[in-house]
Structures are given as structure tokens and as C-alpha cells.
Design a protein around this motif. Structure first.
Motif, PDB file in Angstrom:
ATOM      1  N   SER A 425       0.882  -1.256   0.044  1.00  0.00           N
ATOM      2  CA  SER A 425       0.029   0.102   0.097  1.00  0.00           C
ATOM      3  C   SER A 425       0.845   1.268  -0.157  1.00  0.00           C
ATOM      4  CB  SER A 425      -0.893   0.092   0.962  1.00  0.00           C
ATOM      5  OG  SER A 425      -1.031  -0.808   2.091  1.00  0.00           O
ATOM      6  N   GLU A 426       1.544   2.172   0.368  1.00  0.00           N
ATOM      7  CA  GLU A 426       2.392   3.237   0.427  1.00  0.00           C
ATOM      8  C   GLU A 426       3.063   3.159   1.659  1.00  0.00           C
ATOM      9  OE1 GLU A 426       3.083   8.186   0.690  1.00  0.00           O
ATOM     10  OE2 GLU A 426       1.157   7.175  -0.074  1.00  0.00           O
ATOM     11  N   PRO A 427       4.284   2.725   1.935  1.00  0.00           N
ATOM     12  CA  PRO A 427       4.984   2.396   3.338  1.00  0.00           C
ATOM     13  C   PRO A 427       5.473   3.336   3.859  1.00  0.00           C
ATOM     14  CG  PRO A 427       6.349   1.810   1.249  1.00  0.00           C
ATOM     15  CD  PRO A 427       5.226   2.505   0.825  1.00  0.00           C
ATOM     16  N   TYR A 428       5.610   3.398   5.295  1.00  0.00           N
ATOM     17  CA  TYR A 428       6.461   4.278   6.063  1.00  0.00           C
ATOM     18  C   TYR A 428       7.270   3.364   7.108  1.00  0.00           C
ATOM     19  CZ  TYR A 428       3.611   8.166   4.595  1.00  0.00           C
ATOM     20  OH  TYR A 428       3.014   9.135   4.005  1.00  0.00           O
ATOM     21  N   TYR A 429       8.441   3.511   7.196  1.00  0.00           N
ATOM     22  CA  TYR A 429       9.299   2.478   7.625  1.00  0.00           C
ATOM     23  C   TYR A 429      10.056   3.172   9.000  1.00  0.00           C
ATOM     24  CZ  TYR A 429       9.766   0.209   3.391  1.00  0.00           C
ATOM     25  OH  TYR A 429       9.354  -0.789   2.266  1.00  0.00           O
ATOM     26  N   VAL A 430      10.117   2.055   9.905  1.00  0.00           N
ATOM     27  CA  VAL A 430      10.744   2.426  11.347  1.00  0.00           C
ATOM     28  C   VAL A 430      11.789   1.362  11.351  1.00  0.00           C
ATOM     29  CG1 VAL A 430      10.570   2.578  13.625  1.00  0.00           C
ATOM     30  CG2 VAL A 430       8.624   3.340  12.236  1.00  0.00           C
ATOM     31  N   ARG A 431      13.193   1.624  11.252  1.00  0.00           N
ATOM     32  CA  ARG A 431      14.221   0.633  11.347  1.00  0.00           C
ATOM     33  C   ARG A 431      14.884   0.778  12.646  1.00  0.00           C
ATOM     34  NH1 ARG A 431      13.554  -2.407   7.102  1.00  0.00           N
ATOM     35  NH2 ARG A 431      15.534  -2.273   6.023  1.00  0.00           N
ATOM     36  N   CYS A 432      14.650  -0.281  13.277  1.00  0.00           N
ATOM     37  CA  CYS A 432      15.190  -0.612  14.603  1.00  0.00           C
ATOM     38  C   CYS A 432      16.507  -1.089  14.990  1.00  0.00           C
ATOM     39  CB  CYS A 432      14.158  -1.251  15.604  1.00  0.00           C
ATOM     40  SG  CYS A 432      12.396  -0.652  15.480  1.00  0.00           S
ATOM     41  N   ILE A 433      17.173  -0.513  15.837  1.00  0.00           N
ATOM     42  CA  ILE A 433      18.466  -1.027  16.190  1.00  0.00           C
ATOM     43  C   ILE A 433      18.729  -1.222  17.479  1.00  0.00           C
ATOM     44  CG2 ILE A 433      21.203  -0.270  15.983  1.00  0.00           C
ATOM     45  CD1 ILE A 433      20.485   1.396  13.497  1.00  0.00           C
ATOM     46  N   LYS A 434      19.346  -2.599  17.809  1.00  0.00           N
ATOM     47  CA  LYS A 434      19.690  -2.991  18.935  1.00  0.00           C
ATOM     48  C   LYS A 434      21.129  -2.406  19.524  1.00  0.00           C
ATOM     49  CE  LYS A 434      18.913  -7.246  20.321  1.00  0.00           C
ATOM     50  NZ  LYS A 434      19.201  -8.694  20.446  1.00  0.00           N
ATOM     51  N   PRO A 435      21.400  -1.683  20.284  1.00  0.00           N
ATOM     52  CA  PRO A 435      22.577  -1.139  20.792  1.00  0.00           C
ATOM     53  C   PRO A 435      23.626  -2.060  21.279  1.00  0.00           C
ATOM     54  CG  PRO A 435      21.083  -0.562  22.351  1.00  0.00           C
ATOM     55  CD  PRO A 435      20.342  -1.074  21.376  1.00  0.00           C
ATOM     56  N   ASN A 436      23.197  -3.034  21.850  1.00  0.00           N
ATOM     57  CA  ASN A 436      24.049  -3.868  22.569  1.00  0.00           C
ATOM     58  C   ASN A 436      23.313  -5.190  22.913  1.00  0.00           C
ATOM     59  OD1 ASN A 436      22.783  -3.893  25.685  1.00  0.00           O
ATOM     60  ND2 ASN A 436      23.353  -1.742  25.022  1.00  0.00           N
ATOM     61  N   GLU A 437      24.026  -6.477  23.406  1.00  0.00           N
ATOM     62  CA  GLU A 437      23.623  -7.730  23.702  1.00  0.00           C
ATOM     63  C   GLU A 437      23.285  -7.724  24.983  1.00  0.00           C
ATOM     64  OE1 GLU A 437      22.219  -9.552  21.843  1.00  0.00           O
ATOM     65  OE2 GLU A 437      23.141  -9.020  19.849  1.00  0.00           O
ATOM     66  N   ASP A 438      23.437  -6.509  26.021  1.00  0.00           N
ATOM     67  CA  ASP A 438      23.189  -6.757  27.422  1.00  0.00           C
ATOM     68  C   ASP A 438      22.278  -5.996  28.033  1.00  0.00           C
ATOM     69  OD1 ASP A 438      26.031  -7.951  27.409  1.00  0.00           O
ATOM     70  OD2 ASP A 438      27.029  -5.878  27.068  1.00  0.00           O
ATOM     71  N   LYS A 439      21.295  -5.501  27.014  1.00  0.00           N
ATOM     72  CA  LYS A 439      20.073  -4.837  27.499  1.00  0.00           C
ATOM     73  C   LYS A 439      20.515  -3.714  28.599  1.00  0.00           C
ATOM     74  CE  LYS A 439      16.792  -8.563  27.098  1.00  0.00           C
ATOM     75  NZ  LYS A 439      17.673  -9.684  26.602  1.00  0.00           N
ATOM     76  N   SER A 440      21.631  -3.107  28.018  1.00  0.00           N
ATOM     77  CA  SER A 440      22.159  -1.901  28.988  1.00  0.00           C
ATOM     78  C   SER A 440      21.738  -0.538  28.460  1.00  0.00           C
ATOM     79  CB  SER A 440      23.548  -2.028  28.913  1.00  0.00           C
ATOM     80  OG  SER A 440      24.214  -0.875  29.652  1.00  0.00           O
ATOM     81  N   PRO A 441      21.259   0.174  29.141  1.00  0.00           N
ATOM     82  CA  PRO A 441      20.904   1.661  28.536  1.00  0.00           C
ATOM     83  C   PRO A 441      22.093   2.694  28.541  1.00  0.00           C
ATOM     84  CG  PRO A 441      20.625   1.563  30.994  1.00  0.00           C
ATOM     85  CD  PRO A 441      20.824   0.218  30.665  1.00  0.00           C
ATOM     86  N   ASN A 442      23.220   2.188  28.819  1.00  0.00           N
ATOM     87  CA  ASN A 442      24.544   2.973  28.413  1.00  0.00           C
ATOM     88  C   ASN A 442      25.520   2.327  27.594  1.00  0.00           C
ATOM     89  OD1 ASN A 442      23.606   4.629  30.896  1.00  0.00           O
ATOM     90  ND2 ASN A 442      24.156   2.989  32.016  1.00  0.00           N
ATOM     91  N   ASN A 443      25.425   1.271  27.117  1.00  0.00           N
ATOM     92  CA  ASN A 443      26.438   0.546  26.368  1.00  0.00           C
ATOM     93  C   ASN A 443      25.909   0.707  24.816  1.00  0.00           C
ATOM     94  OD1 ASN A 443      28.353  -0.810  25.134  1.00  0.00           O
ATOM     95  ND2 ASN A 443      27.667  -2.870  25.856  1.00  0.00           N
ATOM     96  N   PHE A 444      26.962   1.199  24.092  1.00  0.00           N
ATOM     97  CA  PHE A 444      26.810   1.267  22.624  1.00  0.00           C
ATOM     98  C   PHE A 444      27.709   0.439  21.968  1.00  0.00           C
ATOM     99  CE2 PHE A 444      26.766   3.175  18.302  1.00  0.00           C
ATOM    100  CZ  PHE A 444      25.737   3.075  17.901  1.00  0.00           C
ATOM    101  N   ASN A 445      27.644  -0.548  21.469  1.00  0.00           N
ATOM    102  CA  ASN A 445      28.370  -1.501  20.758  1.00  0.00           C
ATOM    103  C   ASN A 445      28.402  -1.130  19.460  1.00  0.00           C
ATOM    104  OD1 ASN A 445      29.565  -3.811  19.475  1.00  0.00           O
ATOM    105  ND2 ASN A 445      29.343  -5.034  21.276  1.00  0.00           N
ATOM    106  N   ASP A 446      29.809  -0.531  19.164  1.00  0.00           N
ATOM    107  CA  ASP A 446      29.832   0.157  17.626  1.00  0.00           C
ATOM    108  C   ASP A 446      29.919  -1.053  16.891  1.00  0.00           C
ATOM    109  OD1 ASP A 446      31.010   3.185  18.360  1.00  0.00           O
ATOM    110  OD2 ASP A 446      31.722   1.620  19.924  1.00  0.00           O
ATOM    111  N   GLN A 447      30.600  -2.134  16.773  1.00  0.00           N
ATOM    112  CA  GLN A 447      30.662  -3.226  16.016  1.00  0.00           C
ATOM    113  C   GLN A 447      29.317  -3.749  15.582  1.00  0.00           C
ATOM    114  OE1 GLN A 447      33.437  -6.220  16.840  1.00  0.00           O
ATOM    115  NE2 GLN A 447      33.113  -7.129  14.757  1.00  0.00           N
ATOM    116  N   ARG A 448      28.556  -3.926  16.676  1.00  0.00           N
ATOM    117  CA  ARG A 448      27.215  -4.641  16.478  1.00  0.00           C
ATOM    118  C   ARG A 448      26.217  -3.837  15.916  1.00  0.00           C
ATOM    119  NH1 ARG A 448      22.917  -6.674  15.896  1.00  0.00           N
ATOM    120  NH2 ARG A 448      21.701  -7.977  17.418  1.00  0.00           N
ATOM    121  N   CYS A 449      26.476  -2.393  16.179  1.00  0.00           N
ATOM    122  CA  CYS A 449      25.310  -1.263  15.641  1.00  0.00           C
ATOM    123  C   CYS A 449      25.657  -1.130  14.022  1.00  0.00           C
ATOM    124  CB  CYS A 449      25.306   0.048  16.180  1.00  0.00           C
ATOM    125  SG  CYS A 449      24.757  -0.080  17.951  1.00  0.00           S
TER     126      CYS A 449
END
Length: 844
Positions: A425-449
Motif C-alpha cells: 500500500s504506501e509504506p512508512y518505515y521504522v528501522r530499529c537497532i539494538k545497541p548491545n546484547e546486554d540490555k544496557s541503557p548505557n552501552n553502545f556496541n559500535d561493531q554490533r550497531c
């Protein structure tokens, strides 16, 4: 384009299209900066990139809904609400179906923001009893006015089993530690700091009530409990057949599923084999039994989950929701929500299916960009006869014992020459990214992202967007933002053209019919910088006016309450409102400044009493010190020590934390009998104590619960009459009398002299204020207070009229007393004539 304009440079760029240097390092640097600053959304034009924050954020309440409703996507900072509203507006304006595609690794509440409450039921159920790895597609139907009239949900790809069931009650024979159960302890942790399982459990049940299948909720939770117990069933081998070790669990599972234990045991230990027209039962080995047990649990859970979706669809489906809407032409916003592509050391079959589905979605997305075409990978999975799924289907229908090795051998034989077989139909996209595997609000894993960014083709999407125009905006909005709201030179388009020419940016700008288009980010930043300089001058002028205003009000007796606020330009309305609010806070501070900080809690209570009583009751004790507990105060009670001992005993027994009010009172009953009592109101109970019996509790077995109080009634006169109305129709009617009880009557005159030095003995205002304060804190509402000369109360369900009056004729009364009122067959509090005269004079 929105981030720089609305949020400030310290938050990076809110639209990747506006990056000065377009490369992977700049892209990742901006993404990481915004994550660290708490900005989880960033645009690529009209595509939203969302990074999982792994913590609750206060950006999804009604104020945010209102902020984005009816606005264009670039008018506010990046948010999923903007995409939802854009899809809605496109549907209404063009009468065309739209859809929102949400994919990637995401947190549940980020997705719920674009769904109805029914979908919240589905997702929250998944959060409590399942880790959220399921997909769903939801159609939301709208009528010609744009009002929602129905919907339908399809679920698919239900992956994994259970997580976080600690909210289930003990009636299901479960303890509160998920780590004690096999199915609940397969991940790294059953607890996530950013999630509140107990609150989610309550939310699920509340949502079930809204949808209308709360009556079935106990059945659903029983099934969940049965599945958890199934995971604890163990097997031992007797001969070649498996036998259940812990048969007591089979009984528990059977009771929860409402089946016979023998049938459950048979399902776990045997299988049915059909061969040559015959159907025979064959026993499992222990390995087969464990596999069968897990498959059995998954099948039960899948059917339960499907039933929940069915119940939700029954409530919201267009055909069922309203017969008037059944034949109505409607448009649809579709919402596709699927868990994202992931690579693990060992992918489950379910994850394989999820990755395949994401490959198909990626085919749709890459139509927007000149990027690697993944059709060859999709064919690897889905091609007839030679695809992975076709080979797996053949292996499952092969006679004999099919093993994983046999399937892999066949797969390798057919796929050995495929160059992508061994690669991960006409799409609108939301692309979601997981910043880390630890479910941490402070950790941004550069390689993973970076891996997710590259796979999703986000950088290429930015390049395509920048190949056109990096920024676009309607002319009138552009003028408003350029601090030129009062342009009078002609049409808004002419004003925008004049600004662009003065800034020397004409070569990088195109003028459309309704919008201005800017090609490069550098021009956008140049205009924004000039706007920032202009704002500074405007703010300076505004502050000068405000400063003059404050100098005028600082010395005024009421701190500027009646001073007219200086005029401001219409475009600075929000700024002016903020400054006005600051003035109100400053004025309140100046009023409270003379009051000591230690006295302000009592001052708040007095204000609550005053809001209720001022103008309605002549006096209410505002001028004296309020101490709450007068029963243990020697100046108010000669037997204070005995009272203190009893209150300590009651506190230990009933575990109340706070005495709201306590004093000697004169109480009446339905027979108009007056008795002195110690009235104690705590946050849990109301006590009536007998001072003649060392303050013995008059209702030790069943004290009055404070929550039973429905309202208060006092009179407008100077008497101390108070009625606590109870929901059991057995009200408490007292006079908050100043009669004191002393064991040694010789001290009465001496102590009474001390009492005369007190400013006022009126306790009515304090009771009203303290009860009002408690109700607001405990129940988030005000308690009802009636002020009447004559009112009705109940004693054990029998109504009586209560009034107050002056004792006239006969000997003067030494203290207030309740007497029968012959006029209305009620009870009247008779107040001493001389006391009434004294109190009236003191109030003037």
C-alpha cells in the motif's frame, strides 16, 4: 532535518540527510551521540531509525501525542508519533491505504505507540510470558471522517517460549523465582532492569478487561503455568522406553489443563505411528520424550496465543464491532511489526524463519535505494524444489528416522555450488537497532550497531535522499521560523525568496508552489546560524521588557499580581507563557519566604483546610499551632502517659505508620448518650478509646478502617461538632470538646489556667485539613466536606438529624452536651451559653 532545527547542536543531527560528511564513521558517530544523549529517534527523510534505549522514557504520554498531531514530519524533533501521523494524514488526504513497517531489534513500548490498546494486550502478553519475538500484522480501518472503526490482527513467527512469569500467583503452584524453572532460565537473565513484570502483569489483566475477555484470563494463566511445569518433567529409561520420574508434576499439569493425568502421560511418553493402514502406539526414548515434551509445550503455547489474537479480533474486527460499519467504505493503515534480522552462533529454526522474513521485507525497502539486490538470497530459501524450505519439507516426509544430519547432507548436496549458501500500500518505515546484547541503557556496541546499519542499507538510503533536496518546508512555516512573522511584503513565497537572496543562497534553492527546497545541508546550517543570531537579539529585547516588568513588581505589596504583563509578538507566545509561569513561581516563593521551612508542611495542611472552610465557617483554628496528636499532650490530656502507652501498643499490633489526628472528644450514640472518648485517626484505622478504662480500645476485634470514611460534616458555627460518615451507615458523631480528664481534680483549675493561655481550642479546621491532606496523598483525590447547620447521619443504619445550638434556660452547662431534639426527633449539641459568647467574641 528536524534534529538540528529543534533540538540543538549538542544532540547531533536529527536527520542523517543533513550530515556534513556522508560516510559510515560520520553516520555511526551521530547515531552514538544521540543514543548517549537520550535521543533514540533519528530521521532519514521520512524513515525513522530507532535505537532501543533499554529504559523507560517519558516521551509517549498525551502531551507528546498532542505535540505531533496534525504537524508535518519535519516540524518537530524525530519521533515515531510523527511517522504515525504522517501515515494517517496521507491516508486521509489521498483516500489511500498506507502501512507502517517496523522491523529490527526493538523494545516493546516503542512499537506499541502506533497501535491501539488491543494490540497492547497482545504485546504485553508477549512481554510477560514470552520474550516478544513474534510478528504481527494489524489492519486499522478508518471511516470517511478518519475515525477508527475496526481492525484485524494476524500473528506469525511465534519464536521461543517463556520469560518472566514471576507475576503469576501461588495458586498455580509456582514460586516467585524464574531461575527455578527450566523454560524460564534459558537466557542470560530473567530480569531486565528497565521492565517491571508486576506492572506489566497488571496492565495485561487491565487490557483484557477493556477487550472483554477478562473472564478467560484465569484459563490463559493456567495454561502458562502448565507449560512452565511441563519444562520440569524429567524422564528415565526403562528398557527402551521413557518413563516419567516426577509423576506429581504430571498431576499438576493435568489439573491446570483440565485433562486426565493418564492422557498427559501418554502424550509425553508415546507417539502414534501410521504404517500400512495401521495406527500403532510406540514408546519414546528419553531423548525423544524430551524433544516431544518441548514440542508439546510450544504447540500449547502457540494455540493459546492464537486464541488471544482471536479474542482481540472478535472485539475489534470491522464485521463484529459495529453492524453499521460493515458495508461502509473504509481506508486502512496497516502496521507490520516483526522482530529483526539477527545472527547467533546457533540460530533456531524460528530465528531462521524470522531472518528469511526480514530478507523479504528488505526486498521492499531496497526498491528505494540503489543497493545490493537480495533476491538471490530469498530464492536460496524459498525456491521450489531446490530451496532450503523445500529440501527440509522433503526430509520431513522421508520414511524412517529423519535426522538433522540427513537434512544437512541433502542440503549440502543441492546447495554446494550456491555462492551465498555458506554466508550468513504506501509504506512508512521504522528501522530499529539494538545497541548491545546486554540490555544496557548505557552501552553502545559500535561493531554490533554498524553491522545492523550496513545490512539495513541505511547509509545508501541517506545517499538517495541527498541526491534530491536535503530540506523542504512550506513558505509560511519557513517565515515563522525565520523570526519574520509579521512580513507584510506580499505572499509568504516572496518573503522567503527575499530572505534567501539576502543570505546569498539562491543558487542552492528551488522555489516550488507551496514549499522551498534546499539542496545541501551547508545551506540549511547557514540559515539556521543566521536565525540563531536573530533570535538572540529578539530574546534580548524580550528580556529587557521582562526585566522592566520585574523591577516594577518586586517592590509592590502583592508582588505584581495586578500588574499588566508586557505585550509580546504572537510567535513568542510559548516563551511568554514560560516567563509568566516563572513569575507565578517567583511570586509564590516570595509569599512563602517568611514561613520557616519546618513550618511549610503544616502551612500546606492549613491551606487545604482554608480552601474548604474560609467563608463558610467563622473560625477554624488557623492561628494556633497544629500538632495532630493531642491525646498524648499533657496540656490537653491529664492522662497523656496512659494514652501514649496504649497508642504504642496499637501501633505494634496493627502496624499503622502515622497518626493523622488524635484528641479527647465527646461522642454521642443513637440514644443520645454522651461519653468522653479518645478519638484516634490513623492511615489504617479509626480507634475509639475509653479514658475511664485506661484508654481501652472499644472495638479491639474489628476497628473502623479509615478507608470506610466517605465524607465529613461540620457546622458553620463556633461549636466543635464533627461527623465522620462511614460506608457501613454507622457514623461517628463527636464534639471536639476541650474538656480535659485529670486523675487529680485538684490540678484542674491550675491546668485550666494554662489552657486559657492557648489562642484557640477549635480543632475542626485541623481535622478537615489533615484528612484532606491524607486523602490527596493516599487516594489522589479530596475528601468530601459538607458544612451544614443541620444534617443527617446514621447510627447502625437508622437515620438521625444532627444540629448544634446554644443552651438556654435552666442552669448553665459546664461543657457541651448532646441532647434530644424534640423538633425533628434528632440530636442537638448544646453549647454552653457563656462559652458561646466568649468564642464568638474571640473570633471577631
Amino acid at each position: 532535518m528536524a534534529g538540528t532545527i529543534h533540538e540543538g547542536a549538542e544532540f547531533g543531527v536529527g536527520d542523517f540527510v543533513l550530515l556534513t560528511n556522508l560516510d559510515i564513521n560520520s553516520f555511526m558517530g551521530n547515531l552514538k551521540l544521540r543514543f548517549q544523549k537520550g535521543k533514540i529517534y533519528t530521521y532519514i527523510g521520512e524513515v525513522v531509525v530507532s535505537v532501543n534505549p533499554y529504559r523507560p522514557l517519558p516521551i509517549f504520554d498525551k502531551s507528546y501525542v498532542d505535540m505531533y498531531r496534525g504537524r508535518e514530519i519535519y516540524e518537530r524533533p524525530p519521533h515515531i508519533f510523527a511517522v504515525a501521523d504522517a501515515a494517517y494524514k496521507a491516508m486521509k488526504r489521498r483516500n489511500k491505504n498506507t502501512c507502517i513497517v517496523i522491523s529490527g531489534s526493538k523494545i516493546s513500548y516503542c512499537n506499541q505507540t502506533v497501535f491501539w490498546r488491543p494490540s497492547g494486550t497482545l504485546k504485553r502478553t508477549g512481554t510477560i510470558i514470552h520474550p516478544g519475538k513474534f510478528g504481527k500484522y494489524m489492519d486499522i480501518n478508518f471511516d470517511f471522517k478518519g475515525d477508527p472503526i475496526g481492525g484485524h490482527i494476524n500473528n506469525y513467527l511465534l519464536e521461543k517460549l517463556l520469560s518472566g512469569c514471576s507475576s503469576l500467583s501461588p495458586e498455580y503452584e509456582l514460586d516467585s523465582n524464574p531461575r527455578n524453572y527450566y523454560y524460564l532460565s534459558q537466557g542470560d537473565s530473567s530480569q531486565v532492569s528497565s521492565l517491571n513484570d508486576s506492572a506489566d502483569f497488571k496492565a495485561v489483566n487491565e487490557a483484557m478487561k477493556v477487550i472483554g475477555f477478562y473472564d478467560h484470563s484465569k484459563t490463559f494463566w493456567s495454561i502458562v503455568a502448565a507449560i512452565i511445569h511441563l519444562g520440569e518433567v524429567n524422564f528415565t529409561e526403562v528398557g527402551d522406553d521413557a518413563r516419567i520420574q516426577n509423576r506429581n508434576l504430571v498431576t499438576t499439569v493435568s489439573q491446570l489443563l483440565s485433562v486426565e493425568p493418564s492422557e498427559t502421560e501418554k502424550a509425553l511418553c508415546k507417539r502414534v505411528v501410521a504404517t500400512k493402514g495401521e495406527v500403532v502406539e510406540k514408546g519414546h526414548t528419553t531423548d525423544q520424550a524430551k524433544f516431544g515434551r518441548d514440542a508439546f509445550a510450544k504447540a500449547i503455547y502457540d494455540r493459546m496465543f492464537t486464541e488471544i489474537v482471536k479474542c482481540i479480533n472478535k472485539a475489534i474486527d470491522l464485521d463484529n464491532n459495529n453492524n453499521n460499519n460493515r458495508n461502509m467504505q473504509s481506508t486502512v493503515i496497516g502496521v507490520l511489526d516483526i522482530y529483526g534480522f539477527e545472527i547467533f552462533d546457533n540460530n533456531s529454526f524460528e530465528q531462521f524463519c524470522i531472518n528469511y522474513c526480514n530478507e523479504k521485507l528488505q526486498q521492499l525497502f531496497i526498491e528505494l535505494v540503489d543497493y545490493f539486490n537480495n533476491k538471490i538470497i530469498c530464492d536460496l530459501v524459498e525456491a521450489q524444489h531446490v530451496g532450503i524450505l523445500a529440501i527440509l519439507d522433503d526430509a520431513c516426509h522421508t520414511a524412517g528416522n529423519t535426522t538433522d544430519k540427513q537434512f544437512l547432507d541433502a542440503l549440502c548436496k543441492k546447495m554446494k555450488d550456491h555462492k551465498h549458501f555458506t554466508s550468513k500500500s504506501e509504506p512508512y518505515y521504522v528501522r530499529c537497532i539494538k545497541p548491545n546484547e546486554d540490555k544496557s541503557p548505557n552501552n553502545f556496541n559500535d561493531q554490533r550497531c554498524q553491522h545492523q546499519v550496513l545490512y539495513l542499507g541505511l547509509l545508501e538510503n541517506v545517499r538517495v535522499r541527498r541526491a534530491g533536496f536535503a530540506f523542504r518546508m512550506p513558505y509560511d512555516r519557513f517565515l515563522d521560523r525565520s523570526t519574520w512573522p509579521n512580513y507584510r511584503g506580499g505572499q509568504p513565497r516572496d518573503g522567503v525568496r527575499k530572505i534567501i537572496e539576502e543570505m546569498g543562497c539562491s543558487s542552492d534553492v528551488q522555489f516550488g508552489n507551496t514549499k522551498v527546497f534546499i539542496r545541501t545541508p551547508q545551506t540549511v546550517f547557514k540559515l539556521e546560524s543566521a536565525r540563531g543570531d536573530k533570535i538572540s537579539s529578539v530574546v534580548c529585547v524580550m528580556l529587557q521588557k521582562v526585566g522592566f516588568f520585574y523591577r516594577g513588581v518586586k517592590q509592590s505589596p502583592n508582588f505584581g499580581k495586578k500588574v499588566k504583563w508586557p505585550q509580546h509578538p504572537p510567535q513568542l507566545q510559548k516563551v511568554a507563557a514560560t516567563l509568566q509561569a516563572a513569575h507565578r513561581r517567583w511570586r509564590a516563593f516570595k509569599i512563602l519566604e517568611p514561613i520557616a521551612a519546618s513550618e511549610r508542611p503544616i502551612f500546606r495542611i492549613k491551606l487545604l483546610a482554608g480552601e474548604t472552610l474560609v467563608g463558610r465557617r467563622k473560625r477554624w483554628g488557623f492561628e494556633r499551632q497544629w500538632t495532630a496528636n493531642y491525646l498524648t499532650n499533657p496540656l490537653w490530656n491529664g492522662n497523656a502517659q496512659n494514652a501514649e502507652e496504649v497508642l504504642k501498643f496499637l501501633k505494634d499490633k496493627d502496624q499503622f505508620q502515622k497518626i493523622i489526628f488524635a484528641s479527647l472528644v465527646k461522642k454521642t450514640n443513637r440514644f443520645c448518650k454522651s461519653t468522653v472518648r479518645g478519638l484516634v485517626i490513623t492511615e489504617k484505622f479509626v480507634y475509639k478509646l475509653d479514658p475511664k478504662k485506661k484508654y481501652k480500645d472499644m472495638r479491639p476485634e474489628k476497628p473502623i478502617e479509615t478507608s470506610q470514611i466517605t465524607r465529613l460534616t461540620v457546622t458553620p458555627g463556633p461549636d466543635y461538632l464533627l461527623c465522620l460518615h462511614l460506608n457501613d451507615l454507622n457514623d461517628v458523631v463527636v464534639c471536639l470538646t476541650d474538656v480535659t480528664v485529670f486523675p487529680d481534680q485538684t490540678k484542674v483549675s491550675e491546668e485550666m489556667e494554662k489552657l486559657k493561655k492557648l489562642q484557640s481550642r477549635d480543632l475542626v479546621g485541623e481535622v478537615v485539613g489533615r484528612m484532606m491532606d491524607h486523602w490527596i496523598r493516599a487516594y489522589k483525590k479530596r475528601i468530601d466536606v459538607a458544612i451544614q447547620t443541620t444534617f443527617e447521619c446514621n447510627f447502625k443504619g437508622k437515620p438521625r438529624f444532627i444540629s448544634a445550638g446554644t443552651a438556654t434556660g435552666g442552669p448553665n452547662l459546664a461543657s457541651p452536651v448532646f441532647q434530644k431534639d424534640k423538633n425533628n426527633n434528632g440530636i442537638c449539641l448544646k453549647w454552653p451559653d457563656s462559652r458561646m459568647f466568649t468564642e464568638t467574641n474571640n473570633s471577631s
